[in-house]
Design a protein around this motif. Structure first.
Motif, PDB file in Angstrom:
ATOM      1  N   ASP A 206      -1.574  13.110 -12.106  1.00 14.16           N
ATOM      2  CA  ASP A 206      -0.972  14.233 -11.373  1.00 14.16           C
ATOM      3  C   ASP A 206      -1.958  14.794 -10.353  1.00 14.16           C
ATOM      4  OD1 ASP A 206       1.203  13.838 -12.869  1.00 14.16           O
ATOM      5  OD2 ASP A 206       1.114  15.725 -13.992  1.00 14.16           O
ATOM      6  N   LEU A 207      -3.187  14.956 -10.805  1.00 15.23           N
ATOM      7  CA  LEU A 207      -4.216  15.502  -9.913  1.00 15.23           C
ATOM      8  C   LEU A 207      -4.478  14.536  -8.757  1.00 15.23           C
ATOM      9  CD1 LEU A 207      -6.536  17.541  -9.313  1.00 15.23           C
ATOM     10  CD2 LEU A 207      -8.001  16.096 -10.722  1.00 15.23           C
ATOM     11  N   MET A 208      -4.659  13.271  -9.095  1.00 18.80           N
ATOM     12  CA  MET A 208      -5.027  12.285  -8.069  1.00 18.80           C
ATOM     13  C   MET A 208      -3.922  12.109  -7.028  1.00 18.80           C
ATOM     14  SD  MET A 208      -7.976  11.124  -8.314  1.00 18.80           S
ATOM     15  CE  MET A 208      -9.255  11.727  -9.359  1.00 18.80           C
ATOM     16  N   LEU A 209      -2.678  12.059  -7.526  1.00 23.43           N
ATOM     17  CA  LEU A 209      -1.577  11.825  -6.583  1.00 23.43           C
ATOM     18  C   LEU A 209      -1.302  13.042  -5.709  1.00 23.43           C
ATOM     19  CD1 LEU A 209       0.847   9.760  -8.834  1.00 23.43           C
ATOM     20  CD2 LEU A 209      -0.422   8.938  -6.856  1.00 23.43           C
ATOM     21  N   SER A 210      -1.808  14.198  -6.139  1.00 27.43           N
ATOM     22  CA  SER A 210      -1.606  15.390  -5.312  1.00 27.43           C
ATOM     23  C   SER A 210      -2.681  15.515  -4.234  1.00 27.43           C
ATOM     24  CB  SER A 210      -1.614  16.646  -6.185  1.00 27.43           C
ATOM     25  OG  SER A 210      -2.928  16.876  -6.664  1.00 27.43           O
ATOM     26  N   LEU A 211      -3.726  14.699  -4.340  1.00 34.05           N
ATOM     27  CA  LEU A 211      -4.804  14.742  -3.342  1.00 34.05           C
ATOM     28  C   LEU A 211      -4.407  13.933  -2.106  1.00 34.05           C
ATOM     29  CD1 LEU A 211      -7.889  14.189  -5.702  1.00 34.05           C
ATOM     30  CD2 LEU A 211      -7.099  16.337  -4.734  1.00 34.05           C
ATOM     31  N   PRO A 212      -5.030  14.197  -0.975  1.00 29.65           N
ATOM     32  CA  PRO A 212      -4.669  13.436   0.232  1.00 29.65           C
ATOM     33  C   PRO A 212      -5.254  12.021   0.216  1.00 29.65           C
ATOM     34  CG  PRO A 212      -6.388  15.017   0.739  1.00 29.65           C
ATOM     35  CD  PRO A 212      -6.018  15.245  -0.683  1.00 29.65           C
ATOM     36  N   ILE A 213      -4.809  11.263  -0.777  1.00 25.74           N
ATOM     37  CA  ILE A 213      -5.258   9.871  -0.919  1.00 25.74           C
ATOM     38  C   ILE A 213      -4.004   9.024  -1.056  1.00 25.74           C
ATOM     39  CG2 ILE A 213      -6.686   8.301  -2.303  1.00 25.74           C
ATOM     40  CD1 ILE A 213      -7.590  10.871  -3.830  1.00 25.74           C
ATOM     41  N   SER A 214      -4.012   7.852  -0.451  1.00 22.23           N
ATOM     42  CA  SER A 214      -2.817   7.022  -0.580  1.00 22.23           C
ATOM     43  C   SER A 214      -2.812   6.362  -1.953  1.00 22.23           C
ATOM     44  CB  SER A 214      -2.810   5.955   0.510  1.00 22.23           C
ATOM     45  OG  SER A 214      -3.812   5.003   0.237  1.00 22.23           O
ATOM     46  N   PRO A 215      -1.616   6.118  -2.521  1.00 23.41           N
ATOM     47  CA  PRO A 215      -1.538   5.421  -3.809  1.00 23.41           C
ATOM     48  C   PRO A 215      -2.268   4.083  -3.761  1.00 23.41           C
ATOM     49  CG  PRO A 215       0.607   6.296  -3.228  1.00 23.41           C
ATOM     50  CD  PRO A 215      -0.286   6.511  -2.042  1.00 23.41           C
ATOM     51  N   PHE A 216      -2.252   3.444  -2.579  1.00 25.03           N
ATOM     52  CA  PHE A 216      -2.940   2.155  -2.424  1.00 25.03           C
ATOM     53  C   PHE A 216      -4.434   2.320  -2.702  1.00 25.03           C
ATOM     54  CE2 PHE A 216      -5.195  -1.102  -0.064  1.00 25.03           C
ATOM     55  CZ  PHE A 216      -4.475  -2.253  -0.377  1.00 25.03           C
ATOM     56  N   GLN A 217      -5.033   3.332  -2.077  1.00 24.04           N
ATOM     57  CA  GLN A 217      -6.468   3.579  -2.276  1.00 24.04           C
ATOM     58  C   GLN A 217      -6.769   3.900  -3.738  1.00 24.04           C
ATOM     59  OE1 GLN A 217      -7.111   6.724   0.626  1.00 24.04           O
ATOM     60  NE2 GLN A 217      -8.577   5.419   1.701  1.00 24.04           N
ATOM     61  N   LEU A 218      -5.892   4.697  -4.319  1.00 25.93           N
ATOM     62  CA  LEU A 218      -6.105   5.108  -5.709  1.00 25.93           C
ATOM     63  C   LEU A 218      -6.079   3.897  -6.631  1.00 25.93           C
ATOM     64  CD1 LEU A 218      -6.404   7.388  -7.752  1.00 25.93           C
ATOM     65  CD2 LEU A 218      -3.927   7.596  -7.809  1.00 25.93           C
ATOM     66  N   MET A 219      -5.058   3.055  -6.445  1.00 24.96           N
ATOM     67  CA  MET A 219      -4.937   1.904  -7.326  1.00 24.96           C
ATOM     68  C   MET A 219      -6.066   0.909  -7.096  1.00 24.96           C
ATOM     69  SD  MET A 219      -2.409  -1.138  -7.591  1.00 24.96           S
ATOM     70  CE  MET A 219      -2.891  -2.380  -8.740  1.00 24.96           C
ATOM     71  N   LEU A 220      -6.388   0.693  -5.829  1.00 24.97           N
ATOM     72  CA  LEU A 220      -7.453  -0.269  -5.522  1.00 24.97           C
ATOM     73  C   LEU A 220      -8.785   0.205  -6.110  1.00 24.97           C
ATOM     74  CD1 LEU A 220      -7.889  -2.941  -4.037  1.00 24.97           C
ATOM     75  CD2 LEU A 220      -8.601  -1.646  -2.041  1.00 24.97           C
ATOM     76  N   SER A 221      -9.051   1.493  -6.032  1.00 24.80           N
ATOM     77  CA  SER A 221     -10.320   2.004  -6.559  1.00 24.80           C
ATOM     78  C   SER A 221     -10.383   1.832  -8.076  1.00 24.80           C
ATOM     79  CB  SER A 221     -10.501   3.475  -6.188  1.00 24.80           C
ATOM     80  OG  SER A 221      -9.531   4.262  -6.828  1.00 24.80           O
ATOM     81  N   ARG A 222      -9.255   2.068  -8.750  1.00 30.23           N
ATOM     82  CA  ARG A 222      -9.223   1.897 -10.201  1.00 30.23           C
ATOM     83  C   ARG A 222      -9.359   0.424 -10.570  1.00 30.23           C
ATOM     84  NH1 ARG A 222      -4.367   6.215 -11.643  1.00 30.23           N
ATOM     85  NH2 ARG A 222      -5.708   8.038 -11.742  1.00 30.23           N
ATOM     86  N   THR A 223      -8.706  -0.426  -9.788  1.00 28.90           N
ATOM     87  CA  THR A 223      -8.781  -1.864 -10.056  1.00 28.90           C
ATOM     88  C   THR A 223     -10.197  -2.370  -9.845  1.00 28.90           C
ATOM     89  OG1 THR A 223      -6.532  -2.022  -9.246  1.00 28.90           O
ATOM     90  CG2 THR A 223      -7.726  -4.072  -9.450  1.00 28.90           C
ATOM     91  N   LEU A 224     -10.841  -1.895  -8.775  1.00 32.95           N
ATOM     92  CA  LEU A 224     -12.201  -2.364  -8.494  1.00 32.95           C
ATOM     93  C   LEU A 224     -13.201  -1.844  -9.524  1.00 32.95           C
ATOM     94  CD1 LEU A 224     -12.519  -2.370  -4.609  1.00 32.95           C
ATOM     95  CD2 LEU A 224     -12.164  -4.277  -6.155  1.00 32.95           C
ATOM     96  N   ALA A 225     -12.935  -0.671 -10.081  1.00 25.63           N
ATOM     97  CA  ALA A 225     -13.808  -0.173 -11.153  1.00 25.63           C
ATOM     98  C   ALA A 225     -13.752  -1.123 -12.337  1.00 25.63           C
ATOM     99  CB  ALA A 225     -13.382   1.228 -11.570  1.00 25.63           C
ATOM    100  N   LEU A 226     -12.543  -1.584 -12.637  1.00 26.95           N
ATOM    101  CA  LEU A 226     -12.384  -2.572 -13.711  1.00 26.95           C
ATOM    102  C   LEU A 226     -13.098  -3.871 -13.353  1.00 26.95           C
ATOM    103  CD1 LEU A 226      -8.685  -2.705 -14.906  1.00 26.95           C
ATOM    104  CD2 LEU A 226     -10.691  -2.143 -16.229  1.00 26.95           C
ATOM    105  N   TYR A 227     -12.937  -4.243 -12.080  1.00 22.50           N
ATOM    106  CA  TYR A 227     -13.562  -5.471 -11.586  1.00 22.50           C
ATOM    107  C   TYR A 227     -15.077  -5.406 -11.798  1.00 22.50           C
ATOM    108  CZ  TYR A 227     -15.538  -8.684  -8.153  1.00 22.50           C
ATOM    109  OH  TYR A 227     -16.286  -9.657  -7.553  1.00 22.50           O
ATOM    110  N   LEU A 228     -15.669  -4.244 -11.470  1.00 23.12           N
ATOM    111  CA  LEU A 228     -17.126  -4.106 -11.603  1.00 23.12           C
ATOM    112  C   LEU A 228     -17.556  -4.210 -13.062  1.00 23.12           C
ATOM    113  CD1 LEU A 228     -17.898  -1.244  -9.059  1.00 23.12           C
ATOM    114  CD2 LEU A 228     -18.468  -3.660  -8.861  1.00 23.12           C
TER     115      LEU A 228
END
Lengths: 529, 239
Positions: free
Chosen positions: A96-118
């Motif tokens: 809820d917090l993240m999606l309310s920020l001025p960030i695109s869902p694409f950026q949000l998902m990619l950042s979470r995916t890359l954290a897993l990747y790391l």
């Protein structure tokens, strides 16, 4: 880009902080947990690579080592991140917090995916590099370029397990929207995956025992979907940049395509996951009542069965115990033949160590306090003695462990034709180990609670308590194994099992003592940690 | 009903959250605890509820020492934190039954009490659904029901009106009056000073861990309002 990097840092820190021990030395502890992951990968890779390399070198098929170990790295990465992807990418509590920020869902998902990747990268690198070193040690072709090429390829190969977990996460989201019993659907799907992984591991292990004759079959197996692994081996061993470029493209292309596809639908996916079916037609009927102990036990059971990730991270050993018994009964004739050929090899202590290994993975109490999370106040203000609250957590672990232990014990004892003394001591060892693990896990969790986790996956898979309560008892198993290696001759089966039992009795007593003495105080001070 | 004598709490790291606090809440009394954010209200309420350990001072509830006779003290108490997190894997009715089991409420009695409060808060129909599917307000109501079915001698609430719709807030006040008429007491913290002024028999104002004013609400307020008194005390040299 700055926003994206901040998000990536935040998500990676969230993964690391899940593994921290206490609040101080935060980053060091997270890094320590990563070092543990690296150590485990190094161990798995070292053992398997050394086992395989000698046999493959003898038939001139050493590059196959790179094929098999790259498959192992993908399987390990997939296994490690399967549940994390579900929690971190699709089930994060800060959506809820993240999606309310001025960030695109694409950026949000990619950042979470890359954290897993790391996070996965650690295990991938520490599986592939030791394999490369052993490969070179046995004189594999390719020379000094093998290691740098392997390292670069690890960055690309690591995209595969991350990609697979994303697809699994999506399937779970899809299932969740269509089944009223979300936890049940999720559990069944994960059970299916677990079965596939176990079958794959079994296939790999049995191939390793007879790898020299199985080379053509293995090669044929990899010709289809396993082509990337062949490309990796071919490219690295022959310094063939063309093959490597194809491999890198094969890893990167689908990854980017799938990430883009899911990111495009990300908001819809997480909305569906967080949607609950509600009913408003409940009619109050007669209510059953029980005593405090019964209520606490029922609550523990409902949490365990109602949290698929908890069941599958702490229940694999429960499946393995009767599973090993059934397998031993099926291969009873082969076992008897082996016992005759091995001429007096002492096996019962090894069985005890095997049973102990299965039991060590059933660390239900190791996450039990952390999973109370912010609801811990309910127990802290309840008029129930702390010893009862803690005791019921221990009892629940034993309630699910002991029936599986009994089933495995009976079948293994029959299959291995143990003597009555060995039967009795094997059971005693199993019981003592189970009795040791339950309070020990709880004591560890009280010392290293993780009450503020962003999701259950973080607690069950990555918290310091979950790791320590699983891996520390394994040290004892290593001691058992070393004792078997050096003393099975002079002491014999019964002698060795008796010594194990004495050791376990001492450790069990210490575990209970530590929990009884420190547990209540640690429980009362939980929220100050 | 509640006696707090020279209670102090210092957190690890040296922060003194509450400093030598003493207050009494009588049976049948609604007692408001007021202060700015971080003043020490929640720390005090949590210590009274037995959720948080402390070493300085004595707290007794209905004659039971919270530290040395904690089970007896907890048995007569119901505590609700400001954001009551509940077990989301349980349904509403499973949760209420769990609480009833822990507080040893008999089968018939629990059924009557759940029906009474569930119907009043219009939540009975939803009790079969998992708590995870509840809205914030529904969770708040469920937590209140779980507190009320215990028929506590001391009801401790941290910011109880946050998240409640007006009708639920009205009901809650009625149930408080009912409890107090039966000899119980209510000890709650709030930032809503109008509510405190209307409801509370007595109020205490805490600032930076120290009690700066306590008394009968009407006497404390006089011709002014509680808001004016509070702002005046916040502004002057107290604490």
């Amino acid at each position: 880009m700055a926003k994206f990097l901040s998000l990536l840092k935040l998500n990676f820190q969230a993964l690391l902080s899940a593994m921290r021990v206490g609040r101080k030395k935060r980053s060091f502890s997270g890094m320590g947990a990563l070092a543990l992951l690296a150590g485990l990968s190094l161990y798995v890779s070292g053992v398997y690579s050394a086992m395989l390399a000698g046999q493959l070198a003898a038939v001139g098929a050493l590059p196959l080592l790179l094929v098999l170990m790259s498959l192992v790295s993908v399987l390990l990465g997939f296994f490690f991140s399967l549940f994390a992807a579900q929690g971190v990418v699709f089930g994060a509590k800060d959506n809820d917090l993240m999606l309310s920020l001025p960030i695109s869902p694409f950026q949000l998902m990619l950042s979470r995916t890359l954290a897993l990747y790391l996070e996965n990268l650690v295990s991938t690198v520490f599986v592939l590099l030791p394999a490369g070193v052993i490969y070179l040690w046995y004189g594999g072709p390719g020379g000094w370029t093998v290691l740098p090429l392997l390292l670069v390829s690890a960055f690309f190969l690591n995209l595969l397990p991350t990609l697979l977990t994303l697809i699994v996460g999506f399937v779970l989201a899809w299932l969740s929207g269509r089944f009223p019993r979300k936890a049940l659907a999720s559990s069944l799907f994960q059970l299916l995956l677990l079965g596939l992984i176990l079958v794959g591991s079994f296939w790999l292990s049995s191939s390793m025992g007879n790898v020299q004759t199985a080379v053509p079959t293995i090669l044929a197996f990899f010709q289809g979907w396993g082509r990337p692994f062949l490309l990796l081996a071919g490219g690295v061993s022959g310094s063939d940049l063309f093959q490597l470029l194809i491999l890198w493209a094969l890893c990167l292309g689908p990854f980017l395509a799938v990430v883009w596809l899911f990111a495009w639908q990300y908001k819809a996916i997480i909305t569906r996951l967080s949607t609950h079916r509600t009913r408003s037609d409940y009619k109050l009927g007669r209510l059953s009542s029980s005593n405090q102990q019964g209520a606490l036990l029922r609550k523990e059971a409902r949490r365990w069965f109602g949290t698929p990730i908890y069941v599958f991270n702490t229940g694999i050993g429960l499946l393995m115990l009767p599973g090993a018994g059934v397998a031993a009964l099926i291969y009873q004739e082969s076992i008897r033949h082996f016992l005759i050929v091995s001429d007096g090899l002492v096996l019962a202590p090894l069985l005890a160590a095997g049973i102990a290994f299965c039991l060590s993975t059933v660390a239900i109490t190791g996450s039990s306090i952390s999973l109370e999370g912010k609801q811990i106040w309910l127990l802290q203000c309840a008029p129930v003695p702390v010893t009862t609250i803690l005791g019921m957590k221990v009892v629940f672990q034993l309630m699910v462990t002991l029936p599986c232990l009994a089933a495995g014990w009976v079948m293994l004892s029959l299959a291995f034709a143990l003597t009555p003394a060995e039967w009795a001591l094997l059971l005693l060892n199993g019981l003592l180990f189970a009795l040791m693990c339950a309070p020990f896990g709880l004591w560890i969790n009280l010392h290293f609670p993780k009450l503020d986790a962003v999701n259950d996956a973080v607690v069950v898979k990555q918290s310091a308590a979950a790791m320590l309560s699983t891996f520390l008892p394994m040290v004892l198993i290593l001691v058992f194994f070393l004792m078997w290696l050096f003393f099975s001759g002079p002491l014999g089966s019964v002698g060795l099992l008796s010594i194990y039992a004495i050791l376990l009795a001492v450790c069990t007593a210490l575990s209970f003592l530590a929990l009884v003495r420190q547990g209540p105080d640690l429980f009362r001070r939980l929220e100050e940690k | 009903m509640l006696h707090i004598e020279h209670f102090s709490k210092t957190y690890p790291g040296g922060k003194r959250a509450v400093d030598d606090l003493s207050l009494h809440v009588a049976p049948g009394e609604i007692f408001g605890f007021i202060g700015h954010n971080g003043a020490g209200k929640t720390t005090t309420l949590r210590a009274v509820a037995g959720v948080m350990d402390f070493t300085e001072g004595v707290i007794t509830i209905d004659g039971h020492n919270v530290r040395t006779d904690s089970l007896a003290a907890k048995k007569v108490t119901a505590f609700l934190p400001d954001n009551p997190d509940l077990y989301e894997f349980l349904t509403g009715i499973q949760f209420l039954n769990f609480i009833a089991d822990l507080y040893e409420i008999s089968g018939d009695s629990r059924q009557n009490l759940i029906a009474k409060y569930g119907d009043a808060f219009q939540l009975t129909g939803n009790l079969g659904s998992p708590i995870g599917s509840y809205s914030h307000g529904m969770k708040q109501k469920l937590a209140l029901i779980s507190a009320l079915i215990r028929q506590p001698k001391l009801l401790i609430l941290d910011e109880p009106f946050v998240g409640l719709d007006p009708s639920a807030a009205h009901l809650l006040k009625q149930f408080w009056a009912e409890l107090c008429a039966a000899g119980s007491a209510v000890f709650f913290s709030t930032h809503v000073l109008e509510v405190a002024e209307k409801l509370c028999h007595r109020v205490a104002i805490i600032k930076q861990g120290k009690l700066i004013r306590m008394g009968v609400t009407s006497e404390l307020v006089g011709d002014s309002t509680l808001e004016d008194v509070f702002l005046e005390l916040e502004g002057d040299g107290h604490g």
